[in-house]
Design a protein around this motif. Structure first.
Motif, PDB file in Angstrom:
ATOM      1  N   VAL A  13      -2.867   5.560  -5.250  1.00  0.00           N
ATOM      2  CA  VAL A  13      -2.478   4.805  -4.056  1.00  0.00           C
ATOM      3  C   VAL A  13      -0.959   4.782  -3.861  1.00  0.00           C
ATOM      4  O   VAL A  13      -0.483   4.702  -2.745  1.00  0.00           O
ATOM      5  CB  VAL A  13      -3.071   3.376  -4.050  1.00  0.00           C
ATOM      6  N   GLY A  14      -0.209   4.841  -4.939  1.00  0.00           N
ATOM      7  CA  GLY A  14       1.252   4.840  -4.830  1.00  0.00           C
ATOM      8  C   GLY A  14       1.937   3.714  -5.587  1.00  0.00           C
ATOM      9  O   GLY A  14       3.091   3.385  -5.304  1.00  0.00           O
ATOM     10  N   LYS A  15       1.249   3.111  -6.567  1.00  0.00           N
ATOM     11  CA  LYS A  15       1.831   2.013  -7.348  1.00  0.00           C
ATOM     12  C   LYS A  15       3.117   2.436  -8.047  1.00  0.00           C
ATOM     13  O   LYS A  15       4.144   1.783  -7.906  1.00  0.00           O
ATOM     14  CB  LYS A  15       0.828   1.504  -8.410  1.00  0.00           C
ATOM     15  N   SER A  16       3.039   3.529  -8.784  1.00  0.00           N
ATOM     16  CA  SER A  16       4.204   3.980  -9.554  1.00  0.00           C
ATOM     17  C   SER A  16       5.363   4.378  -8.649  1.00  0.00           C
ATOM     18  O   SER A  16       6.515   4.069  -8.951  1.00  0.00           O
ATOM     19  CB  SER A  16       3.822   5.160 -10.450  1.00  0.00           C
ATOM     20  N   LEU A  96      -2.148  -2.882  -3.566  1.00  0.00           N
ATOM     21  CA  LEU A  96      -1.727  -1.811  -2.662  1.00  0.00           C
ATOM     22  C   LEU A  96      -2.944  -1.038  -2.164  1.00  0.00           C
ATOM     23  O   LEU A  96      -3.859  -0.749  -2.932  1.00  0.00           O
ATOM     24  CB  LEU A  96      -0.788  -0.835  -3.373  1.00  0.00           C
ATOM     25  N   LEU A  97      -2.914  -0.723  -0.867  1.00  0.00           N
ATOM     26  CA  LEU A  97      -3.971   0.104  -0.310  1.00  0.00           C
ATOM     27  C   LEU A  97      -3.380   1.131   0.636  1.00  0.00           C
ATOM     28  O   LEU A  97      -2.244   0.996   1.082  1.00  0.00           O
ATOM     29  CB  LEU A  97      -5.016  -0.751   0.405  1.00  0.00           C
ATOM     30  N   ASP A  98      -4.161   2.133   0.902  1.00  0.00           N
ATOM     31  CA  ASP A  98      -3.790   3.188   1.843  1.00  0.00           C
ATOM     32  C   ASP A  98      -5.091   3.775   2.362  1.00  0.00           C
ATOM     33  O   ASP A  98      -6.169   3.411   1.883  1.00  0.00           O
ATOM     34  CB  ASP A  98      -2.936   4.254   1.138  1.00  0.00           C
ATOM     35  N   LEU A 150       0.172   0.737   2.450  1.00  0.00           N
ATOM     36  CA  LEU A 150       1.236   1.730   2.336  1.00  0.00           C
ATOM     37  C   LEU A 150       1.338   2.662   3.540  1.00  0.00           C
ATOM     38  O   LEU A 150       2.311   3.400   3.664  1.00  0.00           O
ATOM     39  CB  LEU A 150       1.064   2.543   1.055  1.00  0.00           C
ATOM     40  N   SER A 151       0.349   2.629   4.419  1.00  0.00           N
ATOM     41  CA  SER A 151       0.423   3.483   5.600  1.00  0.00           C
ATOM     42  C   SER A 151       1.228   2.834   6.731  1.00  0.00           C
ATOM     43  O   SER A 151       1.505   3.462   7.737  1.00  0.00           O
ATOM     44  CB  SER A 151      -0.980   3.838   6.103  1.00  0.00           C
ATOM     45  N   LYS A 152       1.622   1.588   6.526  1.00  0.00           N
ATOM     46  CA  LYS A 152       2.400   0.887   7.555  1.00  0.00           C
ATOM     47  C   LYS A 152       3.897   1.044   7.293  1.00  0.00           C
ATOM     48  O   LYS A 152       4.323   1.222   6.158  1.00  0.00           O
ATOM     49  CB  LYS A 152       2.019  -0.589   7.582  1.00  0.00           C
TER      50      LYS A 152
END
Length: 167
Positions: A13-16, A96-98, A150-152
Motif C-alpha cells: 500500500v505504501g507504508k514504508s 493506509l489505503l489505496d 494514498l490516491s488523494k
C-alpha cells in the motif's frame, strides 16, 4: 514527550514509502520497520513478544520524539493480539489505503520481495479485513484510528497533521 503511531495497511500500500519520506523530512521522527526486527522468527506469538521488546528498547534508547511503527495487524490469518499491542503504548493507528489496482501494480513492480499475485478483488478483501481489525484494536486500546487514502492529493501534509510533528 514521545508519540508512537502504528502505521498499518496491506503489503504494497505504501507504508514504508510514506514513513521513510516523513523520516527524511523531520529529524525528530524514527521510522521502525517491524518486519526487520523479527526477520527469521518462525513462531508467530514469540515473534510478537520479541517485536514489542525490540521496539520498546529502540524507543527508550532513541533521542527522537515521534515513532512510526510500520507494520501489520494481520499476518495471514494471524492477528497481533491486543495484549501485545497494549505494551507498545501507542498514541494512535494510521491505516493506509489505496485502490486495489494501484496496490497490485506496485506489488508487480517491486522486485525486492516475492509476493503471491492476488487479484484486485483479493486485495480489496485483505484491505477490509485489516481495516476492521484496526477499528477493533483502536476501540480496545482507546486510541484514535485515522485513515489516509494514498490516491488523494496532499497525503503527506495530512499525515504530518495527524502525527503532529514539527521540525
Amino acid at each position: 514527550m514521545n508519540k508512537t503511531f502504528l502505521v498499518v495497511g496491506i503489503s504494497g500500500v505504501g507504508k514504508s514509502t510514506l514513513c521513510h519520506a516523513i523520516n527524511v523530512k523531520f529529524s525528530v521522527v524514527e521510522h521502525i520497520v517491524a518486519s526487520r526486527l523479527i526477520k527469521g522468527s518462525k513462531n508467530f506469538n514469540e515473534a510478537q513478544q520479541l517485536l514489542v521488546n525490540r521496539i520498546n528498547k529502540l524507543i527508550k534508547a532513541s533521542k527522537k520524539r515521534v515513532f512510526l511503527i510500520d507494520g501489520h495487524l494481520l499476518i495471514g490469518e494471524n492477528k497481533v493480539s491486543i495484549s501485545v499491542l497494549k505494551k507498545l503504548k501507542l498514541d494512535g493507528i494510521v491505516y493506509l489505503l489505496d485502490s486495489p489496482d494501484a496496490i497490485r501494480t506496485r506489488r508487480l513492480k517491486d522486485e525486492t520481495r516475492e509476493r503471491v499475485i492476488e487479484t484486485a478483488q483479493d486485495i480489496e478483501i485483505s484491505m477490509l479485513k485489516e481495516l476492521e481489525y484496526s477499528k477493533l484494536v483502536s476501540k480496545k486500546l482507546s486510541i484514535p484510528l485515522s485513515t489516509l487514502n494514498l490516491s488523494k492529493p496532499n497525503v503527506m501534509e495530512e499525515f504530518i497533521g495527524l502525527i503532529k510533528v514539527e521540525k
